[in-house]
Design a protein around this motif. Structure first.
Motif, short mmCIF file in Angstrom:
data_model
loop_
_atom_site.label_atom_id
_atom_site.label_comp_id
_atom_site.label_asym_id
_atom_site.label_seq_id
_atom_site.Cartn_x
_atom_site.Cartn_y
_atom_site.Cartn_z
N LEU A 106 -18.42 -7.16 -5.23
CA LEU A 106 -19.05 -5.86 -4.53
C LEU A 106 -17.92 -4.79 -4.48
N ARG A 107 -18.27 -3.64 -5.33
CA ARG A 107 -17.45 -2.54 -5.25
C ARG A 107 -18.01 -1.33 -4.87
N GLU A 108 -17.22 -0.11 -4.80
CA GLU A 108 -17.86 1.12 -4.28
C GLU A 108 -18.57 1.70 -5.45
N THR A 109 -19.20 2.63 -4.85
CA THR A 109 -20.05 3.29 -6.21
C THR A 109 -19.70 4.56 -6.43
N THR A 110 -18.93 5.22 -5.41
CA THR A 110 -18.25 6.49 -5.68
C THR A 110 -16.92 6.15 -5.15
N PRO A 111 -15.78 7.00 -5.50
CA PRO A 111 -14.43 6.74 -5.23
C PRO A 111 -14.38 7.34 -3.77
N SER A 112 -13.27 6.54 -2.96
CA SER A 112 -13.17 6.82 -1.58
C SER A 112 -11.51 7.16 -1.15
N PRO A 113 -11.14 8.38 -1.04
CA PRO A 113 -9.80 8.75 -0.81
C PRO A 113 -9.40 7.82 0.61
N GLU A 114 -10.29 7.63 1.60
CA GLU A 114 -10.21 7.17 2.83
C GLU A 114 -9.91 5.51 2.53
N LEU A 115 -10.73 5.01 1.78
CA LEU A 115 -10.17 3.58 1.57
C LEU A 115 -8.86 3.51 0.93
N GLN A 116 -8.35 4.35 0.12
CA GLN A 116 -7.20 4.30 -0.48
C GLN A 116 -6.00 4.55 0.39
N ALA A 117 -6.21 5.49 1.31
CA ALA A 117 -5.10 5.87 2.07
C ALA A 117 -5.15 4.66 3.41
N LEU A 118 -6.14 3.96 3.70
CA LEU A 118 -6.09 2.86 4.43
C LEU A 118 -5.51 1.82 4.04
N ALA A 119 -5.71 1.38 2.44
CA ALA A 119 -4.88 0.34 2.12
C ALA A 119 -3.36 0.54 2.07
N ASP A 120 -3.34 2.08 1.58
CA ASP A 120 -1.66 2.26 1.29
C ASP A 120 -0.99 2.16 2.83
N ALA A 121 -1.93 2.62 3.92
CA ALA A 121 -1.07 2.37 5.24
C ALA A 121 -0.80 0.85 5.41
N CYS A 122 -1.60 0.18 5.20
CA CYS A 122 -1.52 -1.37 5.66
C CYS A 122 -0.53 -1.96 4.62
N VAL A 123 -0.39 -1.57 3.63
CA VAL A 123 0.88 -2.21 2.76
C VAL A 123 2.17 -1.64 3.32
N ILE A 124 2.32 -0.58 3.62
CA ILE A 124 3.49 0.14 4.13
C ILE A 124 3.83 -0.48 5.67
N GLY A 125 2.96 -0.46 6.43
CA GLY A 125 2.99 -0.87 7.79
C GLY A 125 3.24 -2.03 8.23
N LEU A 126 3.04 -3.14 7.40
CA LEU A 126 3.12 -4.58 7.49
C LEU A 126 4.34 -5.21 6.69
N ASP A 127 4.83 -4.30 5.88
CA ASP A 127 5.94 -4.71 4.72
C ASP A 127 7.19 -5.16 5.51
N ALA A 128 7.64 -4.73 6.65
CA ALA A 128 8.87 -5.13 7.03
C ALA A 128 8.72 -6.55 7.67
N LEU A 129 7.69 -7.01 7.78
CA LEU A 129 7.23 -8.57 8.32
C LEU A 129 7.10 -9.42 6.84
N ARG A 130 7.12 -8.96 5.88
CA ARG A 130 6.92 -9.67 4.67
C ARG A 130 8.07 -10.34 4.14
N ALA A 131 7.99 -11.69 4.04
CA ALA A 131 9.18 -12.61 3.30
C ALA A 131 8.82 -12.34 1.49
N PRO A 132 9.95 -12.20 1.08
CA PRO A 132 9.78 -12.03 -0.58
C PRO A 132 9.06 -13.35 -1.14
N PRO A 133 8.42 -13.04 -2.02
CA PRO A 133 7.63 -14.22 -2.85
C PRO A 133 8.64 -15.15 -3.42
N GLY A 134 8.26 -16.25 -3.52
CA GLY A 134 9.17 -17.18 -4.31
C GLY A 134 8.75 -17.19 -5.87
#
Length: 227
Positions: A106-134
């Motif tokens: 299932l994908r969006e039928t029109t682009p959503s800047p709000e979705l992109q902004a949410l995903a970007d904020a989530c990636v940044i906001g939790l990254d300090a807790l992320r262990a590097p991948p093996g």
């Protein structure tokens, strides 16, 4: 959290949304309770949906990650709540069943800047807790080939599909053959048709947890958007 557990931040439909229940039936598992659900009577559907069933019905915002040493579940909750505090709720664009590089999603039928902004904020906001991948995880991400931009994201953020390379999708199947597409796409379109006509809001984000390698992801916490 157990050592080796992974946590991810997802968008998932609300528990009272028909899409949530239909997707649990389609994939054969309720990711909130872990209980199995009866699937539609389609050929090999248990195999076709095995991979997305493990992850639970969702759209990825912060990809699955292991925590750095010393980080605790409360740190994850606090970081996710801080992200949610800065993002207002918004309307989700209409969704449709689409072919995504051989997968049905299932994908969006029109682009959503709000979705992109949410995903970007989530990636940044939790990254300090992320262990590097093996090395094994890096090799798995690279096995089908990555474009230079995706390789750069993998090196910096531990996942090739974030920021400019991110795309919203809620996976329904593994990669299908053309013959399987001819069966499954019209079935999926019919199965989800009524639910997809309903408008919906993105008003929370969901933390999913995988207790150990190979275990299914389960919904652990919904965090309201408060921006």
């Amino acid at each position: 959290m157990r050592p080796g557990a992974r946590v991810a931040l997802y968008y998932a439909p609300q528990a009272d949304d028909p899409l949530w229940h239909l997707a649990a039936d389609w994939l054969g598992r309720d990711p909130a309770t872990g209980a199995p659900r009866p699937q539609p009577e389609l050929p090999d559907i248990a195999d076709v949906t095995a991979d997305p069933r493990t992850y639970g019905f969702h759209a990825t915002l912060k990809p699955p990650m292991r925590l750095v040493e010393g980080a605790a579940w409360t740190d994850v909750l606090d970081a996710a709540a801080e992200v949610a505090a800065g993002i207002p709720a918004f309307d989700l664009p209409g969704l449709s069943v689409q072919n995504l590089d051989g997968f049905l999603a299932l994908r969006e039928t029109t682009p959503s800047p709000e979705l992109q902004a949410l995903a970007d904020a989530c990636v940044i906001g939790l990254d300090a807790l992320r262990a590097p991948p093996g090395e094994a995880e890096l090799a798995r991400r690279r096995r089908n080939g990555l474009r230079p931009a995706q390789e750069a994201m993998l090196a910096r953020w531990g996942y090739p599909y974030v920021f400019a390379t991110w795309f919203f999708h809620m996976t329904l199947t593994r990669r299908l053959t053309p013959a399987e597409h001819a069966v499954y796409r019209p079935e999926a379109e019919a199965f989800f048709a009524t639910a997809l006509t309903r408008p919906r809001r993105v008003d929370d984000i969901s933390l999913f947890v995988q207790d150990q390698t190979g275990a299914p992801f389960t919904l652990a916490e919904r965090i309201p958007l408060r921006g």
